[in-house]
Structure formats: structure tokens, C-alpha cells
Design a protein around this motif. Sequence first.
Motif, short mmCIF file in Angstrom:
data_model
loop_
_atom_site.label_atom_id
_atom_site.label_comp_id
_atom_site.label_asym_id
_atom_site.label_seq_id
_atom_site.Cartn_x
_atom_site.Cartn_y
_atom_site.Cartn_z
N THR A 44 20.93 7.41 102.01
CA THR A 44 22.28 6.56 101.14
C THR A 44 23.28 6.38 102.10
O THR A 44 24.11 5.98 101.55
CB THR A 44 21.78 7.68 99.64
N GLN B 214 16.32 11.55 102.04
CA GLN B 214 16.82 10.28 101.12
C GLN B 214 18.28 10.79 100.84
O GLN B 214 18.95 9.54 101.00
CB GLN B 214 16.53 10.86 99.90
N LYS C 166 11.77 5.69 106.96
CA LYS C 166 12.00 4.63 106.82
C LYS C 166 11.99 3.54 106.60
O LYS C 166 12.33 3.10 106.21
CB LYS C 166 13.46 5.78 106.33
N GLU D 216 12.50 16.41 102.54
CA GLU D 216 12.95 14.61 101.58
C GLU D 216 13.83 14.49 100.98
O GLU D 216 13.97 13.07 101.19
CB GLU D 216 11.25 14.40 101.00
#
Length: 209
Positions: free
Chosen positions: A19, A15, A63, A11
Motif C-alpha cells: 500500500t 500488505q 503479489k 503478511e
Amino acid sequence: MAERPAPTKKEQILQAALTLFAENGYPKTHILDIAESCSMGKSTFYDYFKSKEDLLLEIFETKVIAPYEEFTEQLKAPELSCKDKLLMFLRFESKMTHLMGHPKNYMDFLLSQNDLLKKEEVCRAVQRFTTLRFSMIFRILEKGVQSGEFRDIDIFRTTAFIIGAHLFSCCLDFQFPPFPEEYAASLKSMTAKEREEEFMNLILHGLLK
């Protein structure tokens, strides 16, 4: 209140990559950048993903597509009017677009621009996402027309117009495309929320008095 469990390494990678892809774009983001952002080596990255392309596809699945699929459940609430559902969808789209960063770095755009569409699993994911977004608006408009809440329209064309126009309105936050200075000033004076509300008002009420 119980503390949330710490994110797993996988995870963390997802993430961090999300970004970096949003900030720098997919081509300029390297596996080493992602690994260093997670305070891990490249070898650890490969324990979880075979390549940067596989990582991008999983981000798209988890996502982007997954939140849209979950959001469809909210639109099934029987007490909501079609107008309310349309407004909810447009606000959700705005949130997702800004989450992904600059529209040129949006996940479906990334997947379509890097020869990834040659992969069968990527084609299926992009097609599922495109169909999902389109059908969400289409069903709202269709029900609104059938119930008399919306006037009689070409539902297919209106759905396409809304999707295109709303993405363009989201792009204004990123100064894309460039506008003549005299017009850009008026846009800069508006907050993102004000532009969003004006767009929704235009969609719902049109231009005629």
C-alpha cells in the motif's frame, strides 16, 4: 461460515508495504513507515526481512508474479475462445495495474529503477515476469491465428503493441501523461471501465469499417 485466520505479521508487513509503495513510491517509503503502519517496531520488521529491498522483491514475487502464474491456469479452459482469453487477460492486467497504484510505482518499474537489477535474484524475477506476461498474450494470439479466429498477423509485434498500449491506457486513470485540456476533458468524462471496453474493442476490431 468459518472466519478467515488473522494475517500473520509477515503478511501484515507485505500488505502495508504494498500500500505504501503504491501510494508514496518506493524511495519515499521508509522501513519505519512500514513498521508503524503495522503497529510494530523496526526491530520486529528485521525479524522478517533483512532490508527494504528484500521486502520489495518478496512483494514482487508473491503479489505480482504469483497471481499471474495462477491466472495462466484460467486461460487453459478449453471452452474459452481466443477472443475471450484476450479480454480476460486485459481485464486482469487492468486490475493488477490498479492494485499496484500509479504506473510509475508499478513493481517491475520499481525494481528496475533502484539499482536492484544489479542483484542476480532480482534480474531473474523481473525476467520471469516479463517473459510470463509476454508469453501469455503471445500464446493467445498464436492459437487464434492458427485456428482462424484471428487474421494473419505478426504475432511478436502485435503482442508488444498490446502490452505497451494497454499499460498506457491504464495510465489515463492517473492523469499520466498530461493531455491538452481540450482532450483531457473527454477522457475525464469516461469511467475506467468505459475506457477499458473501448480499448478492447479497438484491439479486437481495429479502425477499419
